[in-house]
Every structure is written in structure tokens, then in C-alpha cells.
Enzyme design. Structure first.
Site, mmCIF file in Angstrom:
data_model
loop_
_atom_site.group_PDB
_atom_site.id
_atom_site.type_symbol
_atom_site.label_atom_id
_atom_site.label_comp_id
_atom_site.label_asym_id
_atom_site.label_seq_id
_atom_site.Cartn_x
_atom_site.Cartn_y
_atom_site.Cartn_z
ATOM 1 N N ASP A 109 49.820 -44.780 33.291
ATOM 2 C CA ASP A 109 48.574 -44.197 33.828
ATOM 3 C C ASP A 109 47.842 -43.257 32.861
ATOM 4 O OD1 ASP A 109 49.702 -45.552 35.957
ATOM 5 O OD2 ASP A 109 49.775 -43.861 37.322
ATOM 6 N N ASP A 135 46.871 -46.735 37.442
ATOM 7 C CA ASP A 135 46.710 -46.430 38.851
ATOM 8 C C ASP A 135 45.353 -47.043 39.204
ATOM 9 O OD1 ASP A 135 48.101 -45.031 40.915
ATOM 10 O OD2 ASP A 135 46.731 -43.321 40.764
ATOM 11 N N HIS A 161 43.069 -47.766 42.454
ATOM 12 C CA HIS A 161 42.929 -47.645 43.906
ATOM 13 C C HIS A 161 41.605 -48.166 44.461
ATOM 14 C CE1 HIS A 161 46.484 -45.171 43.957
ATOM 15 N NE2 HIS A 161 45.937 -44.132 43.367
ATOM 16 N N HIS A 163 41.604 -45.476 49.619
ATOM 17 C CA HIS A 163 43.066 -45.433 49.497
ATOM 18 C C HIS A 163 43.667 -44.307 50.337
ATOM 19 C CE1 HIS A 163 47.024 -44.910 47.411
ATOM 20 N NE2 HIS A 163 46.979 -46.218 47.585
ATOM 21 N N HIS A 202 40.626 -40.724 42.942
ATOM 22 C CA HIS A 202 40.884 -40.885 41.502
ATOM 23 C C HIS A 202 41.168 -42.347 41.213
ATOM 24 C CE1 HIS A 202 44.837 -40.432 43.398
ATOM 25 N NE2 HIS A 202 45.271 -41.255 42.454
ATOM 26 N N LYS A 204 48.641 -50.903 39.635
ATOM 27 C CA LYS A 204 49.405 -50.559 40.838
ATOM 28 C C LYS A 204 48.524 -49.691 41.716
ATOM 29 C CE LYS A 204 51.430 -46.495 38.662
ATOM 30 N NZ LYS A 204 50.798 -45.482 39.511
ATOM 31 N N CYS A 234 54.054 -40.091 38.586
ATOM 32 C CA CYS A 234 54.268 -41.507 38.269
ATOM 33 C C CYS A 234 55.331 -41.733 37.200
ATOM 34 C CB CYS A 234 52.945 -42.165 37.933
ATOM 35 S SG CYS A 234 51.912 -42.302 39.422
HETATM 36 C C1 VGL Z 1 49.508 -40.058 39.861
HETATM 37 C C2 VGL Z 1 48.891 -38.614 41.532
HETATM 38 C C3 VGL Z 1 48.238 -39.632 42.196
HETATM 39 C C4 VGL Z 1 50.194 -40.263 38.538
HETATM 40 C C5 VGL Z 1 48.864 -41.088 40.517
HETATM 41 O O1 VGL Z 1 49.808 -41.197 37.795
HETATM 42 O O2 VGL Z 1 51.121 -39.485 38.232
HETATM 43 N N1 VGL Z 1 49.524 -38.830 40.379
HETATM 44 N N2 VGL Z 1 48.236 -40.855 41.682
HETATM 45 ZN ZN ZN Z 2 46.972 -42.398 42.533
#
Ligand code: VGL
Ligand code: ZN
Length: 224
Positions: free
Chosen positions: A11, A51, A53, A57, A94, A119, A167
Site C-alpha cells: 500500500d 488498498d 476501496h 466502503h 482513502h 485488496k 496492513c
Molecule cells: C491501511 C488503514 C486503512 C494500511 C489501509 O494500508 O495500513 N490502514 N486502510
Molecule cells: Zn483501507
């Protein structure tokens, strides 16, 4: 070539980086040189995750009236099994699909990865781990990451990227539980909560699961 060794860059996206990310991690962008250096090492497989979404989401605080991002918690039930639940933090919107915030950052030499995996596309579930959401009885919305590692004959995995305490941590714990020899290279990650207490708690949780926390200067990365 390290024939059974993979690198996962988690990510490394605009929304997790200053100056404009909606969920910017302090100094998130500063790990780009470390990650680009790792991409020059002879891993058998290099994977980047995103990430990714939908606008509605379940992890977005905006979907829950009265909820506050970073503060409110929400309990998600597996759409396939009412006995499986996950209580987790709500976030500002996000990494929304097809927005700039979802892009891998420019500084990251993403042309050097073999595969980019998304994902978090299923609006009903949260997926911190690159493998998929925590619901596994039965598995829901798995990403295909596990299959790719298996197909490549990988037994050892290095995990870097954002964020250390979400993550990266959940990917590493899942990998260790799946039987991979798993390393997190801490100086190629940054955490959402960078307090010493929180970092120590994340390290302990990973080590408890069998993950080894190392640094860029570790002998593990020379593999002679
Ligand atoms: C993440 C918060 C929400 C990450 C992803 O990539 O760590 N953190 N979505
Ligand atoms: Zn996320």
C-alpha cells in the site's frame, strides 16, 4: 536469484503519504529510497499491493452516522458466517478506486515489481492483510496473494510499506500463520501511530506470531 524468496510492498499509495494523503502516515514518503533499494535485490517474486476501496466502503467513517475517523470502532460481521466478527477502526475515505489517492506514489519504482494486487474492493469487509479479510470460515474476498506465493514456490517473505501497524502487520501475521518464514524490515515501513508504546505493541504482536522484525542492514538481506 533467491529462488524461494518474495518481497511484498504494501500500500505505498498517495493517500497514505504526506503532503496530500487523506490518511497520511508521518514520513510515509521517506521510505521510498529504502524500498527502491530492495527492488534491486534478486527476489524471485516482487509484489506491490494497493488498498482499493469503493466510495461506500465499510471502513469509512462517513458511512456510519456520528462516527469519528481514527477514533470510532466498528464491528464487522462476516457476510458468510455470523459467528465471525472483526472490531476495527474507522477511517477517513482513502484509496478510492480510480482516484489519485489510490495511485502508487511516483517515487516508488513500481515498474520493477512483477505484480500489482488490489485488496479492499468488497465494500462489506475490511482487508488489512494482503491475503484478504480476516474471515476464513469460509474465506471471503481473498485477494489471490496467497495463491501467487504458492504458485511461485515461495517459502520466505519480506514485508515492507505502509502502514507498519495495520496492513504491514496483518500481512506479516497472516504470512507467518500460513507457514512462511516472514520478516518485516522495519526501516522500510512507517506506522500510523508512531508512539514508542504503539510500535512496541505492534512488534510484540508480530513476534508472538513468529514474524521476525529486522532492519535494512540485516544479514538476512545479504543471504550469502
Ligand atoms: C491501511 C488503514 C486503512 C494500511 C489501509 O494500508 O495500513 N490502514 N486502510
Ligand atoms: Zn483501507
Amino acid at each position: 536469484m533467491w529462488s524461494k524468496v518474495a518481497l511484498a510492498v504494501i500500500d505505498f499509495q498517495e493517500d497514505f503519504c504526506p503532503p496530500n494523503g487523506s490518511l497520511a502516515v508521518n514520513d510515509g514518503r521517506s521510505i521510498a529510497p529504502a524500498i527502491n533499494h530492495l527492488l534491486s535485490l534478486p527476489f524471485a517474486l516482487k509484489v506491490a499491493t494497493r488498498d482499493y476501496h469503493p466510495v461506500d466502503h465499510i471502513s469509512f467513517a462517513t458511512q456510519h452516522p456520528g462516527a469519528q475517523p481514527f477514533v470510532s470502532q466498528h464491528t464487522i460481521t462476516s457476510p458468510e458466517n455470523k459467528d465471525e466478527t472483526q472490531t476495527t477502526t474507522l477511517w477517513p475515505p482513502h484509496c478510492v478506486q480510480r482516484t489519485k489517492g489510490a495511485d502508487l506514489i511516483q517515487e516508488f519504482e513500481s515498474s520493477k515489481v512483477d505484480l500489482i494486487l488490489d485488496k479492499g474492493q468488497d465494500k462489506r469487509v475490511e482487508s488489512y492483510s494482503a491475503f484478504g479479510p480476516p474471515f476464513r470460515k469460509p474465506p471471503v474476498a481473498m485477494s489471490g496473494f496467497g495463491t501467487k506465493l504458492k504458485d511461485a514456490g515461495v517459502t520466505k517473505l519480506f514485508v515492507v510499506g505502509l502502514a507498519f501497524d495495520f496492513c504491514v502487520k496483518h500481512t506479516a501475521i497472516d504470512a507467518a500463520r500460513e507457514g512462511y518464514e516472514t520478516y518485516v524490515i522495519e526501516d522500510a515501513t512507517k506506522a500510523v501511530d508512531q508512539s514508542e508504546n504503539a510500535l512496541a505493541a505492534s512488534r510484540a504482536e508480530m513476534e508472538q506470531a513468529g514474524v521476525k522484525i529486522i532492519h535494512l542492514d540485516s544479514d538476512e538481506l545479504t543471504m550469502n
